[in-house]
Write a protein that holds these residues in place. Sequence first.
Motif, PDB file in Angstrom:
ATOM      1  N   MET A 111       4.637  22.014 -12.085  1.00 27.85           N
ATOM      2  CA  MET A 111       3.222  22.298 -12.310  1.00 27.85           C
ATOM      3  C   MET A 111       2.570  22.824 -11.028  1.00 27.85           C
ATOM      4  O   MET A 111       1.878  23.838 -11.047  1.00 27.85           O
ATOM      5  CB  MET A 111       2.497  21.035 -12.770  1.00 27.85           C
ATOM      6  N   GLY A 112       2.798  22.139  -9.929  1.00 30.22           N
ATOM      7  CA  GLY A 112       2.203  22.558  -8.670  1.00 30.22           C
ATOM      8  C   GLY A 112       2.707  23.917  -8.217  1.00 30.22           C
ATOM      9  O   GLY A 112       1.921  24.769  -7.779  1.00 30.22           O
ATOM     10  N   ALA A 115       1.166  26.654 -10.425  1.00 30.68           N
ATOM     11  CA  ALA A 115      -0.245  26.887 -10.118  1.00 30.68           C
ATOM     12  C   ALA A 115      -0.410  27.659  -8.809  1.00 30.68           C
ATOM     13  O   ALA A 115      -1.259  28.547  -8.712  1.00 30.68           O
ATOM     14  CB  ALA A 115      -0.991  25.558 -10.059  1.00 30.68           C
ATOM     15  N   VAL A 126      -7.381  27.200 -12.478  1.00 26.58           N
ATOM     16  CA  VAL A 126      -6.509  26.165 -11.938  1.00 26.58           C
ATOM     17  C   VAL A 126      -6.080  25.167 -13.016  1.00 26.58           C
ATOM     18  O   VAL A 126      -4.890  24.841 -13.128  1.00 26.58           O
ATOM     19  CB  VAL A 126      -7.201  25.436 -10.763  1.00 26.58           C
ATOM     20  N   ASP A 129      -3.675  26.855 -15.462  1.00 28.83           N
ATOM     21  CA  ASP A 129      -2.386  27.100 -14.819  1.00 28.83           C
ATOM     22  C   ASP A 129      -1.602  25.806 -14.644  1.00 28.83           C
ATOM     23  O   ASP A 129      -0.382  25.781 -14.839  1.00 28.83           O
ATOM     24  CB  ASP A 129      -2.576  27.788 -13.469  1.00 28.83           C
ATOM     25  N   CYS A 130      -2.283  24.724 -14.299  1.00 26.92           N
ATOM     26  CA  CYS A 130      -1.603  23.430 -14.165  1.00 26.92           C
ATOM     27  C   CYS A 130      -1.079  22.953 -15.517  1.00 26.92           C
ATOM     28  O   CYS A 130       0.029  22.412 -15.605  1.00 26.92           O
ATOM     29  CB  CYS A 130      -2.543  22.389 -13.556  1.00 26.92           C
ATOM     30  N   LEU A 134       2.805  22.366 -16.186  1.00 27.32           N
ATOM     31  CA  LEU A 134       3.282  21.048 -16.613  1.00 27.32           C
ATOM     32  C   LEU A 134       4.070  21.158 -17.914  1.00 27.32           C
ATOM     33  O   LEU A 134       5.134  20.544 -18.063  1.00 27.32           O
ATOM     34  CB  LEU A 134       2.105  20.082 -16.772  1.00 27.32           C
TER      35      LEU A 134
END
Length: 160
Positions: A111-112, A115, A126, A129-130, A134
């Motif tokens: 996930m990070g 993003a 944000v 995108d997260c 995920l």
Amino acid sequence: MTTPRRRPWWLGLAVMAIGAVWLYEGGTLPQIGGYAALGPGFFVSAIGAALIVLGILLLVQIARGENFSPQEVENAEADAGASRPALLWAAAGAALPLLTMQPLGFPLTAMGSFALVTRAFGSRRVVFDCAIGLALGVICWLGFSHLGVSLGLAFPPAGW
């Protein structure tokens, strides 16, 4: 009198050098075995060999005097310079797994990284995108777990 154009020989040689490293390292891994009768070394070696061939083809194009100027494409500025902030966002996305895979697990790390890379490409959403990162991380973790391949923890331990 025109000055001769400098040719980027280093580019073809760099591609060949990267291919040689992949080919060498692939030789240290098992070439056969597993469910598909092909080991992990086979794919690394195949990519290394392909990079060497592509490097040779690139050198041939350079020797023929191929023009490597930017081509006209949609929404692209041919003379625009590189974006340092975008490079740093993408580098952070690529480096994040080195720091977070063990403590956070695969889905949160994915996930990070997702993003950060989407931010490098200009996204400003944000939360969206997260969520996508995920979801992709969970799907990949579940898929590989189903195949019997461990990607580490799914999520951080309860007391973390």
